[in-house]
Write a protein that holds these residues in place. Structure first.
Motif, PDB file in Angstrom:
ATOM      1  N   VAL A   1     -10.881  26.246   5.484  1.00 48.17           N
ATOM      2  CA  VAL A   1     -12.273  25.871   5.729  1.00 48.17           C
ATOM      3  C   VAL A   1     -12.810  26.673   6.909  1.00 48.17           C
ATOM      4  O   VAL A   1     -12.254  26.634   8.008  1.00 48.17           O
ATOM      5  N   THR A   2     -13.896  27.391   6.667  1.00 49.50           N
ATOM      6  CA  THR A   2     -14.569  28.148   7.723  1.00 49.50           C
ATOM      7  C   THR A   2     -15.930  27.520   8.006  1.00 49.50           C
ATOM      8  O   THR A   2     -16.431  26.713   7.221  1.00 49.50           O
ATOM      9  N   GLU A   3     -16.538  27.898   9.125  1.00 45.37           N
ATOM     10  CA  GLU A   3     -17.832  27.312   9.481  1.00 45.37           C
ATOM     11  C   GLU A   3     -18.896  27.725   8.468  1.00 45.37           C
ATOM     12  O   GLU A   3     -19.678  26.911   7.996  1.00 45.37           O
ATOM     13  N   GLU A   4     -18.944  29.003   8.144  1.00 42.56           N
ATOM     14  CA  GLU A   4     -19.893  29.523   7.167  1.00 42.56           C
ATOM     15  C   GLU A   4     -19.135  30.348   6.137  1.00 42.56           C
ATOM     16  O   GLU A   4     -18.012  30.802   6.378  1.00 42.56           O
ATOM     17  N   ARG A   5     -19.739  30.530   4.986  1.00 38.06           N
ATOM     18  CA  ARG A   5     -19.101  31.316   3.934  1.00 38.06           C
ATOM     19  C   ARG A   5     -18.899  32.749   4.401  1.00 38.06           C
ATOM     20  O   ARG A   5     -19.840  33.408   4.852  1.00 38.06           O
ATOM     21  N   ASP A   6     -17.676  33.221   4.298  1.00 36.10           N
ATOM     22  CA  ASP A   6     -17.327  34.598   4.638  1.00 36.10           C
ATOM     23  C   ASP A   6     -16.820  35.260   3.359  1.00 36.10           C
ATOM     24  O   ASP A   6     -15.743  34.939   2.869  1.00 36.10           O
ATOM     25  N   ASN A   7     -17.602  36.190   2.825  1.00 40.47           N
ATOM     26  CA  ASN A   7     -17.240  36.805   1.546  1.00 40.47           C
ATOM     27  C   ASN A   7     -15.910  37.532   1.592  1.00 40.47           C
ATOM     28  O   ASN A   7     -15.154  37.538   0.612  1.00 40.47           O
TER      29      ASN A   7
ATOM     30  N   ILE B   1     -14.279  23.104  12.986  1.00 42.28           N
ATOM     31  CA  ILE B   1     -14.014  21.794  13.578  1.00 42.28           C
ATOM     32  C   ILE B   1     -15.179  21.360  14.475  1.00 42.28           C
ATOM     33  O   ILE B   1     -15.669  20.227  14.400  1.00 42.28           O
ATOM     34  N   LYS B   2     -15.636  22.284  15.315  1.00 44.70           N
ATOM     35  CA  LYS B   2     -16.750  21.975  16.223  1.00 44.70           C
ATOM     36  C   LYS B   2     -18.017  21.636  15.436  1.00 44.70           C
ATOM     37  O   LYS B   2     -18.732  20.689  15.775  1.00 44.70           O
ATOM     38  N   ALA B   3     -18.292  22.400  14.390  1.00 45.13           N
ATOM     39  CA  ALA B   3     -19.486  22.157  13.578  1.00 45.13           C
ATOM     40  C   ALA B   3     -19.398  20.810  12.889  1.00 45.13           C
ATOM     41  O   ALA B   3     -20.394  20.073  12.790  1.00 45.13           O
ATOM     42  N   LEU B   4     -18.205  20.475  12.412  1.00 41.57           N
ATOM     43  CA  LEU B   4     -17.996  19.177  11.751  1.00 41.57           C
ATOM     44  C   LEU B   4     -18.248  18.030  12.712  1.00 41.57           C
ATOM     45  O   LEU B   4     -18.902  17.033  12.378  1.00 41.57           O
ATOM     46  N   GLU B   5     -17.744  18.167  13.932  1.00 39.30           N
ATOM     47  CA  GLU B   5     -17.916  17.110  14.930  1.00 39.30           C
ATOM     48  C   GLU B   5     -19.366  16.991  15.373  1.00 39.30           C
ATOM     49  O   GLU B   5     -19.844  15.894  15.662  1.00 39.30           O
ATOM     50  N   GLU B   6     -20.076  18.107  15.419  1.00 36.55           N
ATOM     51  CA  GLU B   6     -21.482  18.054  15.804  1.00 36.55           C
ATOM     52  C   GLU B   6     -22.326  17.331  14.772  1.00 36.55           C
ATOM     53  O   GLU B   6     -23.277  16.614  15.105  1.00 36.55           O
TER      54      GLU B   6
END
Length: 206
Positions: free
Chosen positions: A154-160, A198-203
């Motif tokens: 799982v990444t913060e944004e899609r990385d092609n 992880i940080k984005a999920l917690e935010e």
């Protein structure tokens, strides 16, 4: 709060971070998790299956033989279900299989599986995951370094580049923070999160 080691792509620990107990320290609710999985699979069904009933099959408007005296069983149409080419009894028709899951239930199910992965030591946090170009062999090496088999990354944004590097590896899938779901987490042994994810999920949920 629980703490977890953050490792790099070589498998070496670089720091430790604290995880929010509201997400990674909840009481696991197996009933809600089951409900979320059933809803996810139901919502993936197209519901386009269709077959013809005896009233929709072409032909058969004429009685094939007279009612009595032939020695045959009485028949009213050659498109009745017992005939080859006849209609289907209770034929399936297009329908909507989707199920609704309340927002609070969906969150609790997600938090439950995240907590479960953490408790089972199946959660891996990477400091970063970047690929200069799609390279499956390089991605396989990264997974070996962090000891992640049958993993959901799982990444913060899609990385092609990450997506293309992982798509030919059996039992390995990728997702971004917004598309990760309970079913995909459960069907993989290891859950790999980048630190930014992880940080984005917690935010979002904290």
């Amino acid at each position: 709060m629980a703490t977890i080691s953050v490792i790099n792509t070589e498998g070496k620990e670089v720091e430790t971070i604290e995880l929010n107990d509201k997400i990674f320290g909840v009481d696991i609710n197996e009933g809600i998790v089951h409900k979320a999985v059933v809803a996810t699979l139901a919502n993936r069904r197209q519901g386009t299956q269709s077959a013809l009933t005896r009233s929709e099959v072409r032909g058969g408007g004429r009685k094939p033989w007279r009612q009595k005296g032939t020695g045959h069983a009485r028949q009213g149409s050659i498109r009745a279900p017992q005939w080859t080419g006849g209609g289907v009894v209770f034929a399936p028709k297009p329908r909507d299989y989707s199920q609704k899951l309340n927002k609070k239930e969906a969150r609790l199910a997600l938090f439950s599986v995240l907590t479960s992965k953490l408790n089972d030591n199946k959660l891996v946090v990477l400091d970063e995951l970047t690929m200069d170009a799609p390279k499956t062999s390089a991605f396989v090496k990264i997974l070996a370094n962090i000891n992640a088999n049958k993993a959901l990354v799982v990444t913060e944004e899609r990385d092609n580049n990450v997506v293309l590097s992982a798509r030919n590896i059996p039992d390995v899938e990728t997702a971004d923070r917004t598309s990760v779901n309970v079913y995909d987490i459960l069907k993989h042994d290891t859950l790999v999160f980048t630190k930014d994810a992880i940080k984005a999920l917690e935010e979002v949920y904290a």
